[in-house]
Design a protein around this motif. Sequence first.
Motif, mmCIF file in Angstrom:
data_model
loop_
_atom_site.group_PDB
_atom_site.id
_atom_site.type_symbol
_atom_site.label_atom_id
_atom_site.label_comp_id
_atom_site.label_asym_id
_atom_site.label_seq_id
_atom_site.Cartn_x
_atom_site.Cartn_y
_atom_site.Cartn_z
ATOM 1 N N GLU A 1 0.824 -1.204 0.000
ATOM 2 C CA GLU A 1 0.000 0.000 0.000
ATOM 3 C C GLU A 1 0.862 1.260 0.000
ATOM 4 O O GLU A 1 1.770 1.406 0.811
ATOM 5 N N ARG A 2 0.535 2.180 -0.891
ATOM 6 C CA ARG A 2 1.203 3.475 -0.921
ATOM 7 C C ARG A 2 0.471 4.441 -0.002
ATOM 8 O O ARG A 2 -0.759 4.444 0.051
ATOM 9 N N GLY A 3 1.205 5.258 0.706
ATOM 10 C CA GLY A 3 0.592 6.241 1.594
ATOM 11 C C GLY A 3 1.585 7.318 1.955
ATOM 12 O O GLY A 3 2.567 7.550 1.244
ATOM 13 N N GLU A 4 1.332 7.994 3.070
ATOM 14 C CA GLU A 4 2.230 9.027 3.569
ATOM 15 C C GLU A 4 2.434 8.847 5.066
ATOM 16 O O GLU A 4 1.490 8.504 5.787
ATOM 17 N N TYR A 5 3.648 9.095 5.505
ATOM 18 C CA TYR A 5 3.960 9.110 6.928
ATOM 19 C C TYR A 5 4.016 10.563 7.380
ATOM 20 O O TYR A 5 4.758 11.371 6.818
ATOM 21 N N LEU A 6 3.209 10.911 8.386
ATOM 22 C CA LEU A 6 3.201 12.274 8.900
ATOM 23 C C LEU A 6 4.386 12.450 9.845
ATOM 24 O O LEU A 6 4.436 11.856 10.918
ATOM 25 N N ALA B 1 -6.934 12.567 -5.253
ATOM 26 C CA ALA B 1 -6.044 11.423 -5.039
ATOM 27 C C ALA B 1 -4.790 11.838 -4.285
ATOM 28 O O ALA B 1 -4.251 11.068 -3.480
ATOM 29 N N GLN B 2 -4.327 13.063 -4.521
ATOM 30 C CA GLN B 2 -3.103 13.537 -3.875
ATOM 31 C C GLN B 2 -3.247 13.648 -2.367
ATOM 32 O O GLN B 2 -2.307 13.352 -1.624
ATOM 33 N N ILE B 3 -4.427 14.047 -1.887
ATOM 34 C CA ILE B 3 -4.579 14.303 -0.453
ATOM 35 C C ILE B 3 -5.398 13.247 0.284
ATOM 36 O O ILE B 3 -5.642 13.389 1.483
ATOM 37 N N THR B 4 -5.792 12.179 -0.399
ATOM 38 C CA THR B 4 -6.583 11.139 0.269
ATOM 39 C C THR B 4 -5.857 9.802 0.351
ATOM 40 O O THR B 4 -6.480 8.769 0.610
ATOM 41 N N VAL B 5 -4.548 9.801 0.148
ATOM 42 C CA VAL B 5 -3.812 8.549 0.315
ATOM 43 C C VAL B 5 -3.851 8.152 1.790
ATOM 44 O O VAL B 5 -4.023 9.007 2.671
ATOM 45 N N PRO B 6 -3.708 6.874 2.106
ATOM 46 C CA PRO B 6 -3.643 6.467 3.515
ATOM 47 C C PRO B 6 -2.516 7.192 4.240
ATOM 48 O O PRO B 6 -1.457 7.454 3.665
ATOM 49 N N THR B 7 -2.768 7.513 5.483
ATOM 50 C CA THR B 7 -1.811 8.269 6.294
ATOM 51 C C THR B 7 -1.373 7.413 7.476
ATOM 52 O O THR B 7 -2.201 6.823 8.165
ATOM 53 N N TYR B 8 -0.072 7.376 7.721
ATOM 54 C CA TYR B 8 0.498 6.605 8.819
ATOM 55 C C TYR B 8 1.128 7.543 9.846
ATOM 56 O O TYR B 8 1.713 8.573 9.495
ATOM 57 N N VAL C 1 2.069 2.514 25.155
ATOM 58 C CA VAL C 1 1.573 2.260 23.802
ATOM 59 C C VAL C 1 2.659 2.685 22.825
ATOM 60 O O VAL C 1 3.229 3.779 22.956
ATOM 61 N N ALA C 2 2.965 1.840 21.856
ATOM 62 C CA ALA C 2 3.911 2.170 20.789
ATOM 63 C C ALA C 2 3.425 1.459 19.527
ATOM 64 O O ALA C 2 3.724 0.282 19.310
ATOM 65 N N GLU C 3 2.646 2.161 18.733
ATOM 66 C CA GLU C 3 1.993 1.551 17.574
ATOM 67 C C GLU C 3 2.183 2.416 16.330
ATOM 68 O O GLU C 3 2.278 3.643 16.418
ATOM 69 N N LEU C 4 2.199 1.757 15.196
ATOM 70 C CA LEU C 4 2.032 2.433 13.918
ATOM 71 C C LEU C 4 0.549 2.381 13.598
ATOM 72 O O LEU C 4 -0.056 1.298 13.628
ATOM 73 N N VAL C 5 -0.061 3.543 13.322
ATOM 74 C CA VAL C 5 -1.495 3.591 13.071
ATOM 75 C C VAL C 5 -1.762 4.172 11.688
ATOM 76 O O VAL C 5 -0.897 4.813 11.084
ATOM 77 N N ARG C 6 -2.967 3.950 11.223
ATOM 78 C CA ARG C 6 -3.358 4.341 9.865
ATOM 79 C C ARG C 6 -4.684 5.073 9.914
ATOM 80 O O ARG C 6 -5.576 4.720 10.690
ATOM 81 N N THR C 7 -4.832 6.081 9.063
ATOM 82 C CA THR C 7 -6.103 6.756 8.888
ATOM 83 C C THR C 7 -6.230 7.220 7.445
ATOM 84 O O THR C 7 -5.303 7.020 6.637
ATOM 85 N N ARG C 8 -7.371 7.839 7.127
ATOM 86 C CA ARG C 8 -7.588 8.300 5.753
ATOM 87 C C ARG C 8 -8.671 9.379 5.760
ATOM 88 O O ARG C 8 -9.599 9.323 6.569
#
Length: 246
Positions: A88-93, A159-166, A180-187
């Motif tokens: 999956e392609r996304g972005e890491y904040l 499409a540019q601003i709605t990729v999954p975000t990590y 807590v130490a997790e990698l989380v995802r949103t969109r």
Amino acid sequence: MNRTEILQSLTTPLGAPAYAPTVARFTDREYLNIVYRTDAEALRAVVPEPLTFHEPLVRFEVMKMGEVTSFGPYVEAGQAIPVRFGEERGEYLHAMYLNNFPATAAGREASAYPKVMGEPALRVDHAALVGTLDYGAERVATATMGYKHFPMDLGEAEAQITVPTYMLKIIPGYHHRPRVAELVRTRITDIAVKEAHTAPARLQLFEHALAPLADLPVREVVSASHIVTDLTLAGIEPVHDYLEES
């Protein structure tokens, strides 16, 4: 206050919560996005496993919130890194700075957005769209883009601003260990792109010990966009637990 009442409380302080327990709806959210090429080694130092990246790219963004449910208008700026999680392609904040404390507290506590206080701004100045970010009294970023030079396809803008975000969700515990130490995802969901444009752009990042955006230096500006939307942010879901891994 009994146990049930305590567990129903979503934020502190209990008598005057830092933010309202409601889903925020963003109206007239205005983006200035500048995608730039940086140093691969600099990215390797900040992108957490198991995320990976293909090209050393960063998206610097300034977002002017025209109206937000429960928060009101504010401005936000930061850096997002294009990544992969498996296929999956996304972005890491990586970093977010904003001038609204309730939105800062909600982003960090209720979700996992890496938010701190800053003084971003977005304005039009002599036919240029100008985004700035100050940390305290010091300028740490200046972005400029021609104002609405060329229309952009609305589907491409969405499409540019709605990729999954990590993001990293880290809650410190006691004894110097995280609870807590997790990698989380949103969109982003429920989005309506109202207008979108592109134009020539430039980006300057200035060194600051406590706002280290320049640690991901600008080597080449790749693209730029100016987008206006209405949208809602979805909740977060954990996708990787670092404590379980250990």
